[in-house]
Design a protein around this motif. Sequence first.
Motif, PDB file in Angstrom:
ATOM      1  N   LEU A  94       7.671   1.303   8.955  1.00 22.28           N
ATOM      2  CA  LEU A  94       7.672   1.612   7.373  1.00 22.28           C
ATOM      3  C   LEU A  94       6.623   0.913   6.692  1.00 22.28           C
ATOM      4  CD1 LEU A  94       9.092   3.353   5.101  1.00 22.28           C
ATOM      5  CD2 LEU A  94      10.449   1.064   4.770  1.00 22.28           C
ATOM      6  N   TYR A  95       5.713   1.790   6.251  1.00 20.36           N
ATOM      7  CA  TYR A  95       4.466   1.213   5.528  1.00 20.36           C
ATOM      8  C   TYR A  95       4.735   1.565   3.892  1.00 20.36           C
ATOM      9  CZ  TYR A  95       1.471  -0.756   9.060  1.00 20.36           C
ATOM     10  OH  TYR A  95       0.865  -1.526  10.014  1.00 20.36           O
ATOM     11  N   ALA A  96       4.097   0.511   3.185  1.00 20.65           N
ATOM     12  CA  ALA A  96       4.475   0.756   1.785  1.00 20.65           C
ATOM     13  C   ALA A  96       2.821   0.696   1.027  1.00 20.65           C
ATOM     14  CB  ALA A  96       5.333  -0.156   1.092  1.00 20.65           C
ATOM     15  N   TRP A  97       2.307   1.671   0.084  1.00 19.19           N
ATOM     16  CA  TRP A  97       0.994   1.498  -0.694  1.00 19.19           C
ATOM     17  C   TRP A  97       1.537   0.873  -2.012  1.00 19.19           C
ATOM     18  CZ3 TRP A  97      -0.855   4.430  -4.642  1.00 19.19           C
ATOM     19  CH2 TRP A  97      -2.013   4.235  -5.111  1.00 19.19           C
ATOM     20  N   ASP A  98       0.820  -0.085  -2.699  1.00 19.62           N
ATOM     21  CA  ASP A  98       1.198  -0.462  -3.710  1.00 19.62           C
ATOM     22  C   ASP A  98       0.139  -0.182  -4.878  1.00 19.62           C
ATOM     23  OD1 ASP A  98       0.884  -2.569  -6.295  1.00 19.62           O
ATOM     24  OD2 ASP A  98       3.226  -2.538  -5.489  1.00 19.62           O
ATOM     25  N   SER A  99       0.546   0.880  -5.988  1.00 19.38           N
ATOM     26  CA  SER A  99      -0.558   1.394  -6.769  1.00 19.38           C
ATOM     27  C   SER A  99      -1.045   0.292  -7.720  1.00 19.38           C
ATOM     28  CB  SER A  99       0.058   2.379  -7.556  1.00 19.38           C
ATOM     29  OG  SER A  99       1.116   1.702  -8.345  1.00 19.38           O
ATOM     30  N   ALA A 100      -0.422  -0.884  -7.898  1.00 17.40           N
ATOM     31  CA  ALA A 100      -0.992  -1.969  -8.519  1.00 17.40           C
ATOM     32  C   ALA A 100      -2.008  -2.801  -8.205  1.00 17.40           C
ATOM     33  CB  ALA A 100       0.340  -2.860  -9.266  1.00 17.40           C
ATOM     34  N   SER A 101      -1.615  -3.076  -6.987  1.00 17.24           N
ATOM     35  CA  SER A 101      -2.626  -3.829  -6.335  1.00 17.24           C
ATOM     36  C   SER A 101      -3.412  -3.172  -5.265  1.00 17.24           C
ATOM     37  CB  SER A 101      -1.987  -4.979  -5.140  1.00 17.24           C
ATOM     38  OG  SER A 101      -1.176  -4.243  -4.240  1.00 17.24           O
ATOM     39  N   GLY A 102      -3.243  -1.982  -5.002  1.00 18.14           N
ATOM     40  CA  GLY A 102      -3.995  -1.024  -4.155  1.00 18.14           C
ATOM     41  C   GLY A 102      -4.144  -1.435  -2.674  1.00 18.14           C
ATOM     42  N   THR A 103      -2.875  -2.362  -2.397  1.00 18.67           N
ATOM     43  CA  THR A 103      -2.924  -2.800  -1.055  1.00 18.67           C
ATOM     44  C   THR A 103      -1.986  -1.896  -0.110  1.00 18.67           C
ATOM     45  OG1 THR A 103      -1.210  -4.674  -1.561  1.00 18.67           O
ATOM     46  CG2 THR A 103      -3.755  -4.970  -1.333  1.00 18.67           C
ATOM     47  N   CYS A 104      -1.984  -1.906   1.313  1.00 22.92           N
ATOM     48  CA  CYS A 104      -1.075  -1.205   2.104  1.00 22.92           C
ATOM     49  C   CYS A 104      -0.645  -2.265   3.037  1.00 22.92           C
ATOM     50  CB  CYS A 104      -1.792   0.030   2.698  1.00 22.92           C
ATOM     51  SG  CYS A 104      -0.797   1.251   3.539  1.00 22.92           S
ATOM     52  N   GLU A 105       0.848  -2.295   3.198  1.00 23.18           N
ATOM     53  CA  GLU A 105       1.396  -3.455   3.863  1.00 23.18           C
ATOM     54  C   GLU A 105       2.393  -2.746   4.843  1.00 23.18           C
ATOM     55  OE1 GLU A 105      -0.115  -6.184   4.340  1.00 23.18           O
ATOM     56  OE2 GLU A 105      -1.380  -6.551   2.829  1.00 23.18           O
ATOM     57  N   PRO A 106       2.705  -3.372   5.820  1.00 22.43           N
ATOM     58  CA  PRO A 106       3.780  -2.895   6.917  1.00 22.43           C
ATOM     59  C   PRO A 106       5.247  -3.550   5.944  1.00 22.43           C
ATOM     60  CG  PRO A 106       2.687  -4.688   7.902  1.00 22.43           C
ATOM     61  CD  PRO A 106       1.865  -4.252   6.755  1.00 22.43           C
ATOM     62  N   VAL A 107       6.270  -2.677   6.095  1.00 22.08           N
ATOM     63  CA  VAL A 107       7.551  -3.338   5.358  1.00 22.08           C
ATOM     64  C   VAL A 107       8.443  -3.765   6.424  1.00 22.08           C
ATOM     65  CG1 VAL A 107       9.298  -2.665   3.841  1.00 22.08           C
ATOM     66  CG2 VAL A 107       7.345  -1.758   3.432  1.00 22.08           C
ATOM     67  N   LYS A 108       8.581  -2.778   7.543  1.00 18.88           N
ATOM     68  CA  LYS A 108       9.665  -3.160   8.340  1.00 18.88           C
ATOM     69  C   LYS A 108       9.687  -2.171   9.678  1.00 18.88           C
ATOM     70  CE  LYS A 108      14.808  -3.516   8.705  1.00 18.88           C
ATOM     71  NZ  LYS A 108      15.996  -3.405   7.993  1.00 18.88           N
ATOM     72  N   ARG A 109       9.958  -2.966  10.612  1.00 19.18           N
ATOM     73  CA  ARG A 109      10.181  -1.958  12.033  1.00 19.18           C
ATOM     74  C   ARG A 109      11.135  -1.244  12.294  1.00 19.18           C
ATOM     75  NH1 ARG A 109      11.450  -1.977  17.387  1.00 19.18           N
ATOM     76  NH2 ARG A 109      10.267  -1.239  18.976  1.00 19.18           N
TER      77      ARG A 109
END
Length: 403
Positions: free
Chosen positions: A173-188
């Motif tokens: 599960l990945y998440a893109w944050d609109s405020a920071s503009g970054t995309c990070e893995p959340v959880k396997r």
Amino acid sequence: MKRNHWLLAVALPLLLLAGCGAKEPDPGAEAPTPTPAIQIEKPQSQVLHSTDSRSYYTQNTRYDLETMTARDWRPELPRGYQMTAEGPVSDGQALYFVLTRPGESSSKALGRVPLEGGEVQILYECGEHEQIGIAYTDGAGEYYKRPILLRSGERRCFLVNRWGEEEEDSTWLYAWDSASGTCEPVKRLGGHVRFWGEYQGRAVLRDSWEPEAGLFQLDAETGEMTVLLSSENAETSQFVLGPALLIRENFICVGSIFAQNPDGKERVYCLDLETGAVRQLASSDDGYLLVRVQDIWDGKLRVRGSEGYESELWYVDCSTGQKVKGMLADESGTPMHIRAQIGEYYLIDVESERWTKQLWINDQGEPVNSWVNQRGLALIAKEDYWAGRPDYQIFKWEGEQVP
């Protein structure tokens, strides 16, 4: 007299005004009484779809619900990329879609563009042996798959499937944050997890790897998965392990195959998650060798039966097991296809007055030009669809005269 619907639908933040099937008034007839205003409220679902409060989108067309017009939708893509056959999904602020960059090692990426237009932003680009999760989220089993985007506050979450020799199969599960503009893995999430539908506003994932096989609800806010069905339950294990699975509303429908049944017949079963009742909805006893689940709309399952070149579509009520009669159908008696739902209305495929030239090769290998009628889209009240009343309004292309 044919009944006319004038619908005043409030879809926050949009006022949707559409006269479904409106005709020129008959001077000698009594004027129809407008129906009361109907509130169309967007369900609070984490799963994004192809429709927002204003428009419905395909890969290259935008259907405007305010003006009941259609126009080409072709964002300018980054160099080297092209949009795949999958259409976009919307969160009311932007559109999200899958891009591909052809080459020796074709790669895919998740793109975003604001509804008002602008530059396409690449949120995530797949590495080798990675793929962004896609599935049928509207009009299941008939039309293009779309990327699986989940709403989590201001974040937009998506699934990434990984495989390869150096790493075990996994779904992240990945998440893109609109405020920071970054995309990070959340959880396997697991090794063999895929999206199969939604229930109570959350994505439903299936893990097909025994003995952990089961159906799980995914909370996009936390990344936690809760068991919806487990293969350890003998009564419902078929809904976990069945090859053809469909989850919509509070129903799970699954089709069995020949190898699963001693008598060599195919069957379709449905589980009502609210009551726990399991019901057989169709089988090859209905006259067709193969039976397949297609889609669920308002508790009614669309089934396709086929044998050789012969096929038929019909609906079955998931609660009663009875065939549905009287719904809107074409001249051959085939139920008209539902693309999406907007509150108390459906978007359906209809014949249009637009024609396009098509080149094909005949039996002698000679090129032949012919004109083919393009399908159009229309908006219809759900009650009219199930009552078989063709009281709908067709989307007109921008520039065409609207009667």
